[in-house]
Design a protein around this motif. Structure first.
Motif, PDB file in Angstrom:
ATOM      1  N   VAL A   1     -67.366 -44.903 -31.361  1.00  0.00           N
ATOM      2  CA  VAL A   1     -68.596 -45.671 -31.544  1.00  0.00           C
ATOM      3  C   VAL A   1     -68.610 -46.797 -30.517  1.00  0.00           C
ATOM      4  O   VAL A   1     -67.657 -47.558 -30.405  1.00  0.00           O
ATOM      5  N   SER A   2     -69.687 -46.882 -29.760  1.00  0.00           N
ATOM      6  CA  SER A   2     -69.779 -47.904 -28.717  1.00  0.00           C
ATOM      7  C   SER A   2     -70.169 -49.257 -29.316  1.00  0.00           C
ATOM      8  O   SER A   2     -70.676 -49.333 -30.442  1.00  0.00           O
ATOM      9  N   ARG A   3     -69.960 -50.294 -28.554  1.00  0.00           N
ATOM     10  CA  ARG A   3     -70.365 -51.636 -28.982  1.00  0.00           C
ATOM     11  C   ARG A   3     -71.882 -51.702 -29.188  1.00  0.00           C
ATOM     12  O   ARG A   3     -72.369 -52.305 -30.132  1.00  0.00           O
ATOM     13  N   LEU A   4     -72.624 -51.030 -28.316  1.00  0.00           N
ATOM     14  CA  LEU A   4     -74.084 -51.005 -28.440  1.00  0.00           C
ATOM     15  C   LEU A   4     -74.518 -50.310 -29.731  1.00  0.00           C
ATOM     16  O   LEU A   4     -75.470 -50.741 -30.390  1.00  0.00           O
ATOM     17  N   ALA A   5     -73.802 -49.251 -30.114  1.00  0.00           N
ATOM     18  CA  ALA A   5     -74.116 -48.550 -31.366  1.00  0.00           C
ATOM     19  C   ALA A   5     -73.853 -49.456 -32.568  1.00  0.00           C
ATOM     20  O   ALA A   5     -74.578 -49.411 -33.569  1.00  0.00           O
ATOM     21  N   LYS A   6     -72.839 -50.304 -32.459  1.00  0.00           N
ATOM     22  CA  LYS A   6     -72.568 -51.255 -33.548  1.00  0.00           C
ATOM     23  C   LYS A   6     -73.697 -52.280 -33.646  1.00  0.00           C
ATOM     24  O   LYS A   6     -74.126 -52.646 -34.746  1.00  0.00           O
ATOM     25  N   TRP A   7     -74.200 -52.735 -32.499  1.00  0.00           N
ATOM     26  CA  TRP A   7     -75.334 -53.671 -32.502  1.00  0.00           C
ATOM     27  C   TRP A   7     -76.576 -53.000 -33.081  1.00  0.00           C
ATOM     28  O   TRP A   7     -77.369 -53.623 -33.785  1.00  0.00           O
ATOM     29  N   LYS A   8     -76.736 -51.731 -32.766  1.00  0.00           N
ATOM     30  CA  LYS A   8     -77.860 -50.965 -33.301  1.00  0.00           C
ATOM     31  C   LYS A   8     -77.812 -50.948 -34.828  1.00  0.00           C
ATOM     32  O   LYS A   8     -78.814 -51.170 -35.508  1.00  0.00           O
ATOM     33  N   THR A   9     -76.626 -50.727 -35.371  1.00  0.00           N
ATOM     34  CA  THR A   9     -76.460 -50.700 -36.824  1.00  0.00           C
ATOM     35  C   THR A   9     -76.769 -52.068 -37.435  1.00  0.00           C
ATOM     36  O   THR A   9     -77.465 -52.158 -38.451  1.00  0.00           O
TER      37      THR A   9
END
Length: 194
Positions: A131-139
């Motif tokens: 899971v990318s950092r951007l995907a974590k921000w998306k969540t």
């Protein structure tokens, strides 16, 4: 190994997030039909907020207590997708998400289905996509948007423009969803071709 961690606290938190899904929906159906009364919205928000917190706690606790497992890694994104999808559908049904904003919700739902399929395929060929950092921000953006929209009209007197803020955050999350979805898609296609 799976049995050892099945009932660990991190996994129990993930189970709790799954149990929260019908509870959030039930808040809007307490009178036997879909009604988004102020108490319903505040109750749904409280349950959703508690469930959102478990999303950040379960992975953190699993790592620091060395209780990570394949089962937990598989169940965590499923719990997230169930919670987000149920809330998007609920908010569309009650009219909080309507008109052009339905496209943001559809984008998020389609990406979740695409990524789930890709992850399943990649797991079969023993490839893991972190899971990318951007995907974590998306969540985080999705959870914040949905929290704002669940409160919606019930919170306008306390937090003016909370619904508009939620809709803007939902569109922002949808854009990040497209970007992170494209990353997964590129990775998946590369392995499919190879």
């Amino acid at each position: 190994m799976m049995k050892k961690h099945t009932f660990s606290l991190p996994n129990l938190l993930t189970y709790g997030r799954i149990i929260a899904v019908p509870l959030v929906v039930l808040c809007f159906f307490l009178e036997g039909q879909l009604k988004s009364t102020n108490p319903a919205r505040w109750s749904a928000f409280a349950i959703f907020l508690a469930a959102s917190v478990t999303d950040f706690l379960d992975g953190y606790l699993a790592r620091i207590w060395h209780q990570t497992s394949v089962f937990g890694r598989m169940l965590d994104p499923i719990a997230d997708k169930l919670l987000v999808s149920a809330c998007l559908l609920l908010l569309a049904a009650d009219g909080t998400i309507a008109g052009w904003t339905l496209w943001a919700a559809i984008t998020i739902l389609c990406r979740e289905i695409l990524v789930s399929g890709l992850r399943e395929y990649l797991a079969e060929i023993k490839i893991s996509v972190p899971v990318s950092r951007l995907a974590k921000w998306k969540t985080i953006l999705q959870f914040t948007a949905l929290s704002s929209l669940l409160i919606g009209p019930a919170g306008e007197s306390f937090l003016p423009h909370i619904t508009l803020t939620g809709l803007i955050l939902l569109w922002t999350a949808a854009i990040l969803t497209l970007i992170t979805g494209w990353d997964y898609f590129r990775t998946g296609v590369k392995h499919v071709i190879n």
